[in-house]
Motif scaffolding. Sequence first.
Motif: not given
Length: 433
Positions: A232, A188, A193, A196, A80, A82
């Motif tokens: 992430t 999130k 997810a 990320i 995902d 963001h």
Amino acid sequence: MRMVDLIEKKRDGHELSTEEINFIIQGYTEGSIPDYQVSAFTMAVVFQGMTERERADLTMAMVKSGDQIDLSQIEGIKVDKHSTGGVGDTTTLVLGPLVASVGVPVAKMSGRGLGHTGGTIDKLESVAGFHVEIDSSEFTELVNKNKIAVIGQSGNLTPADKKLYALRDVTGTVESIPLIASSIMSKKIAAGADAIVLDVKTGAGAFMKTLEDSRELARAMVGIGNKVGRRTMAVISDMSQPLGFAIGNALEVKEAIDTLRGEGPEDLTELCLTLGSHMVYLGGKAHSLKEARSLLEEAIQNGSALEKLKIFLSSQGGDATVVDNPEKLPQAKYTFELEAKEDGYVSEIIADEVGTAAMLLGAGRATKESVIDLAVGLVLRKKIGDQVNKGESLVTIYSNFEDIKEVSEKLYENIKIASSKVEAPTLIYEEIT
Ligand code: URA
Ligand code: CA
């Protein structure tokens, strides 16, 4: 356990245990701990901070306060993206089809939201027929088949965050890196997810105005994600001026189409390639960032990214012929050119104020009840660093009403022209892994 003891413990600078953090978040969500105690606690966090472990625990406590989306029926690593929010940020519309076209599944849950323009769903709804009212089994099928689908927000995600954010808003406790980072990350993670990619904006139009603050927030979110087992990374990108040229709903859809065709604004294209490379890499579709980037560039050049957009739109009821015939998107009744009053170089385009000008035209929602006008908005004809001659257009204004005095005044106030040469701002400051 007593809440007052935990407030005092944090006030005095001590670290809270996992059980203590769970106690606070559970109690607050259920209503057994009152607002006044939680506001004292958040103020203590503002002053004392939280360790990386506490931040991860706070995030997961908020995730567990409500529903969690289960994407396990979708094949592949769900990455995902963001963004911490900016003006005219068309990246989501570009990145979805772009990374899907090289095989990374995009299972996006999206909202409408308040702001200068609508959210991703509002923008997509400028394509006739497109809808996000699909059920979760259809959503899963679409993502498995096409690698991309968007569904409207449903379920009760992170109720603890909703309650806490509203409380922080009225108690002067929004500005705390641990609280912001865990708030964003909890949403999130609850949305399902596996990995990320964060686009942390910096500059006048961003939530974080300075590079130092943006860096600190980025590091905090990357720290939380990796600690709770979701890979992430973050890119820190410029939001001193709006991204790309278009600010508006249908106008941004058009801009996304141009970008997927390889004819988009330079800054938007570059940021999408950078964020997209990280998504493809984390999604396991490339062995290096360099390889990921070439895959994406190829998808733009050979038309597969654009083709993916058509499939995505038509699979959710949308008229995909808009991609080749963008004049089928909602059109404003009037267009006006904002003419430069002097010769020189564009030195500032204050992003949030320019965003407000788009909102005055009706492109965004001021309250949840506002109806947005999908056709209207702004297209910048100059960006910072560009030379401009008196009488040349700075901005094209797309409006459904004739009196645009307030809008043009706002734009003149916030687009500054200097007499000597100005450097274009840096687009990407840092990548944090
Ligand atoms: N955005 C969020 O979602 N949470 C915060 O705390 C701040 C900004
Ligand atoms: Ca834009």
